[in-house]
Write a protein that holds these residues in place. Structure first.
Motif, PDB file in Angstrom:
ATOM      1  N   TYR A  13      -0.117 -11.565   8.396  1.00 30.66           N
ATOM      2  CA  TYR A  13       1.064 -12.239   8.604  1.00 30.66           C
ATOM      3  C   TYR A  13       1.082 -13.738   8.072  1.00 30.66           C
ATOM      4  CZ  TYR A  13       5.272 -14.694  10.723  1.00 30.66           C
ATOM      5  OH  TYR A  13       6.206 -15.501  10.937  1.00 30.66           O
ATOM      6  N   ARG A  14       1.916 -14.198   7.374  1.00 33.22           N
ATOM      7  CA  ARG A  14       2.168 -15.688   6.972  1.00 33.22           C
ATOM      8  C   ARG A  14       3.547 -15.907   6.865  1.00 33.22           C
ATOM      9  NH1 ARG A  14       0.276 -16.519   1.347  1.00 33.22           N
ATOM     10  NH2 ARG A  14       2.383 -16.549   1.021  1.00 33.22           N
ATOM     11  N   TYR A  15       3.842 -16.933   7.617  1.00 34.18           N
ATOM     12  CA  TYR A  15       5.195 -17.424   7.664  1.00 34.18           C
ATOM     13  C   TYR A  15       5.757 -17.698   6.050  1.00 34.18           C
ATOM     14  CZ  TYR A  15       9.869 -19.869   8.690  1.00 34.18           C
ATOM     15  OH  TYR A  15      10.839 -20.162   8.924  1.00 34.18           O
ATOM     16  N   THR A  18       5.807 -13.274   1.133  1.00 31.77           N
ATOM     17  CA  THR A  18       6.794 -12.052   0.650  1.00 31.77           C
ATOM     18  C   THR A  18       6.074 -11.008  -0.205  1.00 31.77           C
ATOM     19  OG1 THR A  18       7.485 -13.229  -1.232  1.00 31.77           O
ATOM     20  CG2 THR A  18       8.821 -13.613   0.680  1.00 31.77           C
ATOM     21  N   TRP A  23       2.660 -11.780   4.629  1.00 28.95           N
ATOM     22  CA  TRP A  23       4.074 -11.822   4.626  1.00 28.95           C
ATOM     23  C   TRP A  23       4.655 -11.943   6.106  1.00 28.95           C
ATOM     24  CZ3 TRP A  23       4.470  -6.531   2.195  1.00 28.95           C
ATOM     25  CH2 TRP A  23       3.876  -5.358   3.020  1.00 28.95           C
ATOM     26  N   ASP A  24       5.824 -12.339   6.121  1.00 29.48           N
ATOM     27  CA  ASP A  24       6.497 -12.601   7.385  1.00 29.48           C
ATOM     28  C   ASP A  24       7.490 -11.049   7.520  1.00 29.48           C
ATOM     29  OD1 ASP A  24       8.858 -13.099   5.891  1.00 29.48           O
ATOM     30  OD2 ASP A  24       8.701 -15.167   6.676  1.00 29.48           O
ATOM     31  N   CYS A  25       8.073 -11.056   8.657  1.00 29.46           N
ATOM     32  CA  CYS A  25       8.734  -9.943   8.892  1.00 29.46           C
ATOM     33  C   CYS A  25       9.811  -9.672   7.812  1.00 29.46           C
ATOM     34  CB  CYS A  25       9.407  -9.946  10.309  1.00 29.46           C
ATOM     35  SG  CYS A  25      10.954 -11.209  10.566  1.00 29.46           S
ATOM     36  N   THR A  43      15.975 -13.167   4.489  1.00 32.96           N
ATOM     37  CA  THR A  43      15.668 -13.553   6.065  1.00 32.96           C
ATOM     38  C   THR A  43      16.192 -12.290   6.894  1.00 32.96           C
ATOM     39  OG1 THR A  43      17.711 -14.446   6.431  1.00 32.96           O
ATOM     40  CG2 THR A  43      16.059 -16.196   5.651  1.00 32.96           C
ATOM     41  N   HIS A  75      13.995 -11.609  14.033  1.00 34.23           N
ATOM     42  CA  HIS A  75      13.054 -10.755  13.666  1.00 34.23           C
ATOM     43  C   HIS A  75      13.626  -9.280  13.309  1.00 34.23           C
ATOM     44  CE1 HIS A  75       8.909  -9.307  13.813  1.00 34.23           C
ATOM     45  NE2 HIS A  75       9.253  -8.568  14.491  1.00 34.23           N
ATOM     46  N   ALA A  88       5.813  -7.208  10.835  1.00 38.71           N
ATOM     47  CA  ALA A  88       4.872  -8.319  10.796  1.00 38.71           C
ATOM     48  C   ALA A  88       5.136  -9.219  12.060  1.00 38.71           C
ATOM     49  CB  ALA A  88       4.930  -8.838   9.498  1.00 38.71           C
ATOM     50  N   ARG A  90       3.599 -12.056  13.975  1.00 36.41           N
ATOM     51  CA  ARG A  90       3.513 -13.535  14.253  1.00 36.41           C
ATOM     52  C   ARG A  90       2.077 -14.081  13.558  1.00 36.41           C
ATOM     53  NH1 ARG A  90       2.237 -11.013  18.741  1.00 36.41           N
ATOM     54  NH2 ARG A  90       0.548 -11.994  19.949  1.00 36.41           N
ATOM     55  N   THR A  91       1.928 -15.193  13.580  1.00 31.43           N
ATOM     56  CA  THR A  91       0.754 -15.616  12.858  1.00 31.43           C
ATOM     57  C   THR A  91      -0.410 -15.286  13.837  1.00 31.43           C
ATOM     58  OG1 THR A  91       1.748 -17.671  12.417  1.00 31.43           O
ATOM     59  CG2 THR A  91      -0.490 -18.042  12.872  1.00 31.43           C
TER      60      THR A  91
END
Length: 111
Positions: A13-15, A18, A23-25, A43, A75, A88, A90-91
């Protein structure tokens, strides 16, 4: 869709991420859907607004599952059936298949 999602289990996970590097959710859902020729907005909330809302009973594996607060999605994951999803989180976590932890979700379908 689920076979594609399963190939990416373990991506960190990384805010704002992509790609399968991290990646984030919504980065995960956008990338995975792009692998089957479907473009999604960036988003979670944009993905919710760009999908057709369906009921939980209508949801099939491969649909999107949205977690909302105040009417906006914060989310998103890919519904895997049986109250499970790929997401995905969270951190400190990685892309995984896990249980949907609340009933306060909505589902969306994209063409």
């Amino acid at each position: 869709m689920l076979a594609v999602a399963a190939r990416y289990l373990g991506v960190p996970y990384r805010y704002g991420g992509t790609t399968p590097m991290a990646w984030d959710c919504s980065g995960a859902t956008g990338y995975i859907f792009s692998q089957v020729g479907i473009d999604l907005p960036r988003t979670a909330n944009q993905q919710m607004l760009g999908s057709t809302r369906i009921s939980r009973s209508q949801a099939v594996p491969g649909d999107l599952v949205f977690f909302t607060s105040g009417g906006s999605a914060y989310h998103v994951g890919i519904y895997a059936g049986g109250n499970m999803m790929y997401d995905a989180g969270r951190t400190g976590t990685s892309f995984s298949k896990r249980a949907i932890w609340t009933s306060a979700v909505s589902f969306g379908r994209v063409a």
